[in-house]
Design a protein around this motif. Structure first.
Motif, mmCIF file in Angstrom:
data_model
loop_
_atom_site.group_PDB
_atom_site.id
_atom_site.type_symbol
_atom_site.label_atom_id
_atom_site.label_comp_id
_atom_site.label_asym_id
_atom_site.label_seq_id
_atom_site.Cartn_x
_atom_site.Cartn_y
_atom_site.Cartn_z
ATOM 1 N N SER A 55 0.912 -1.243 -0.034
ATOM 2 C CA SER A 55 0.023 -0.104 0.039
ATOM 3 C C SER A 55 0.836 1.141 0.007
ATOM 4 N N GLY A 56 0.528 2.218 -0.810
ATOM 5 C CA GLY A 56 1.250 3.395 -1.007
ATOM 6 C C GLY A 56 0.179 4.462 -0.885
ATOM 7 N N GLU A 57 0.455 5.733 -0.433
ATOM 8 C CA GLU A 57 -0.538 6.832 -0.195
ATOM 9 C C GLU A 57 0.208 8.040 -0.229
ATOM 10 N N LYS A 58 -0.337 9.058 -0.880
ATOM 11 C CA LYS A 58 -0.016 10.492 -0.932
ATOM 12 C C LYS A 58 -1.206 11.337 -0.392
ATOM 13 N N THR A 59 -0.850 12.067 0.788
ATOM 14 C CA THR A 59 -2.067 13.086 1.510
ATOM 15 C C THR A 59 -1.867 14.249 1.625
ATOM 16 N N LYS A 60 -0.834 14.852 0.896
ATOM 17 C CA LYS A 60 -0.613 16.405 0.847
ATOM 18 C C LYS A 60 -0.527 16.842 -0.583
ATOM 19 N N ILE A 62 -2.195 19.234 -3.997
ATOM 20 C CA ILE A 62 -3.395 19.319 -5.001
ATOM 21 C C ILE A 62 -3.857 17.959 -5.219
ATOM 22 N N PHE A 63 -3.012 17.036 -5.572
ATOM 23 C CA PHE A 63 -3.278 15.657 -5.880
ATOM 24 C C PHE A 63 -2.941 14.640 -4.620
ATOM 25 N N THR A 64 -4.068 13.989 -4.311
ATOM 26 C CA THR A 64 -4.082 12.874 -3.320
ATOM 27 C C THR A 64 -4.466 11.619 -3.685
ATOM 28 N N GLY A 65 -3.897 10.367 -3.268
ATOM 29 C CA GLY A 65 -4.510 9.114 -3.772
ATOM 30 C C GLY A 65 -3.676 8.110 -2.962
ATOM 31 N N ASN A 66 -4.137 7.071 -3.462
ATOM 32 C CA ASN A 66 -3.413 5.856 -2.813
ATOM 33 C C ASN A 66 -3.575 4.438 -4.009
ATOM 34 N N LEU A 67 -2.470 3.628 -3.712
ATOM 35 C CA LEU A 67 -2.480 2.629 -4.528
ATOM 36 C C LEU A 67 -2.401 1.205 -3.505
ATOM 37 N N ASN A 68 -3.097 0.352 -3.785
ATOM 38 C CA ASN A 68 -3.144 -0.918 -3.026
ATOM 39 C C ASN A 68 -3.074 -2.158 -3.886
ATOM 40 N N TYR A 69 -2.157 -3.124 -3.651
ATOM 41 C CA TYR A 69 -1.824 -4.175 -4.365
ATOM 42 C C TYR A 69 -2.129 -5.588 -3.441
ATOM 43 N N VAL A 96 -5.134 -8.372 -7.013
ATOM 44 C CA VAL A 96 -6.215 -7.292 -6.950
ATOM 45 C C VAL A 96 -5.462 -5.874 -6.768
ATOM 46 N N LEU A 97 -5.619 -4.879 -7.717
ATOM 47 C CA LEU A 97 -5.115 -3.650 -7.888
ATOM 48 C C LEU A 97 -6.045 -2.694 -7.504
ATOM 49 N N ASN A 98 -5.820 -1.691 -6.679
ATOM 50 C CA ASN A 98 -6.921 -0.552 -6.568
ATOM 51 C C ASN A 98 -6.094 0.680 -6.384
ATOM 52 N N ILE A 99 -6.770 1.783 -7.380
ATOM 53 C CA ILE A 99 -5.797 3.078 -7.245
ATOM 54 C C ILE A 99 -6.973 3.935 -7.230
ATOM 55 N N SER A 112 -12.391 13.186 -8.417
ATOM 56 C CA SER A 112 -11.748 11.994 -7.950
ATOM 57 C C SER A 112 -12.044 10.676 -8.733
ATOM 58 N N PHE A 113 -11.409 9.740 -8.687
ATOM 59 C CA PHE A 113 -11.469 8.217 -9.389
ATOM 60 C C PHE A 113 -11.067 6.998 -8.627
ATOM 61 N N LEU A 114 -11.543 6.076 -8.775
ATOM 62 C CA LEU A 114 -11.382 4.849 -8.375
ATOM 63 C C LEU A 114 -11.276 3.844 -9.664
ATOM 64 N N TRP A 115 -9.972 3.159 -9.688
ATOM 65 C CA TRP A 115 -9.857 2.281 -10.684
ATOM 66 C C TRP A 115 -9.567 0.939 -10.070
ATOM 67 N N THR A 116 -10.353 -0.279 -10.394
ATOM 68 C CA THR A 116 -9.922 -1.515 -9.696
ATOM 69 C C THR A 116 -9.921 -2.746 -10.538
ATOM 70 N N ILE A 117 -8.688 -3.566 -10.677
ATOM 71 C CA ILE A 117 -8.749 -4.556 -11.548
ATOM 72 C C ILE A 117 -8.399 -5.587 -10.927
ATOM 73 N N SER A 118 -8.786 -6.954 -11.201
ATOM 74 C CA SER A 118 -8.483 -8.132 -10.248
ATOM 75 C C SER A 118 -8.680 -9.272 -11.193
#
Length: 167
Positions: A55-60, A62-69, A96-99, A112-118
Motif C-alpha cells: 500500500s502506498g499513499e499520498k496525503t498532501k 493538490i493531488f492525493t491518492g493511494n495505490l493498493n496491491y 487485486v489492484l486498486n488505485i 476523484s477516481f477509483l480504478w480496480t482490476i482483479s
C-alpha cells in the motif's frame, strides 16, 4: 510514513487457517432438496488464506491518492470433495489492484477516481453431463473443483464534488 511530504508505504503479509467450514455437496439433487437443504451440506472442512499486501499513499498537495496491491491464495479442503485434495475457494482472486486519486481543481471543485482490476473469481464448469437412464436425473462431471477462472474484472468510477462556500 513521512508526515512532512505526505507519502507512506506499507507492506503486510498474512496467513489464516480455518476449520469446521461448510460447503454444498456436488451433484446433490432431490425433489425435496429445497425443503431439506441441510442434506446438501458438507461440514468439517479446512481452509487457508495467505498473501501479501502493498500500500502506498499520498496525503498532501493538490493531488492525493493511494495505490493498493494484494497477492493472495484462498484454498479449501473437504474429505468428501475433490478426492480430499485442496482446491481454490470461489473467492480466490490471485491479484487485486486498486488505485484511487483526487485532485482539488479550485476552492469549489474536487475530481476523484477509483480504478480496480482483479483476477477473475474461481468457478466450477462441468466438462460433461452423463445421463445413463433417460427417465432419471443424470449428473455432471468436473475436472476439479473451481478449476476455472472468470475473466479479469475491472472498473473505473469517476466523481466530481462541488462545495459552495457560505459566509
Amino acid at each position: 510514513k513521512n508526515e512532512k511530504t505526505g507519502y507512506s508505504l506499507e507492506i503486510e503479509a498474512f496467513y489464516k487457517t480455518m476449520k469446521n467450514l461448510v460447503e454444498y455437496r456436488t451433484n446433490y439433487l432431490s425433489q425435496y432438496s429445497y425443503f431439506n437443504w441441510e442434506n446438501s451440506l458438507i461440514s468439517g472442512g479446512l481452509g487457508q488464506a495467505y498473501g501479501l499486501e502493498l500500500s502506498g499513499e499520498k496525503t498532501k498537495g493538490i493531488f492525493t491518492g493511494n495505490l493498493n496491491y494484494t497477492l493472495s491464495w484462498n484454498n479449501r479442503k473437504f474429505t468428501e470433495l475433490n478426492n480430499g485434495k485442496w482446491f481454490p475457494f470461489i473467492f480466490d482472486r490471485r491479484h487485486v489492484l486498486n488505485i484511487t486519486g483526487a485532485i482539488k481543481v479550485n476552492d469549489s471543485w474536487k475530481l476523484s477516481f477509483l480504478w480496480t482490476i482483479s483476477s477473475g473469481h474461481r468457478i466450477n464448469f462441468p466438462v460433461a453431463y452423463i445421463n445413463p437412464n433417460p427417465y432419471a436425473y443424470g449428473y455432471y462431471v468436473y475436472d476439479g473443483l473451481n478449476s476455472r477462472k472468470l475473466p479479469v474484472y475491472h472498473r473505473l468510477d469517476l466523481g466530481a464534488e462541488w462545495q459552495k462556500k457560505r459566509k
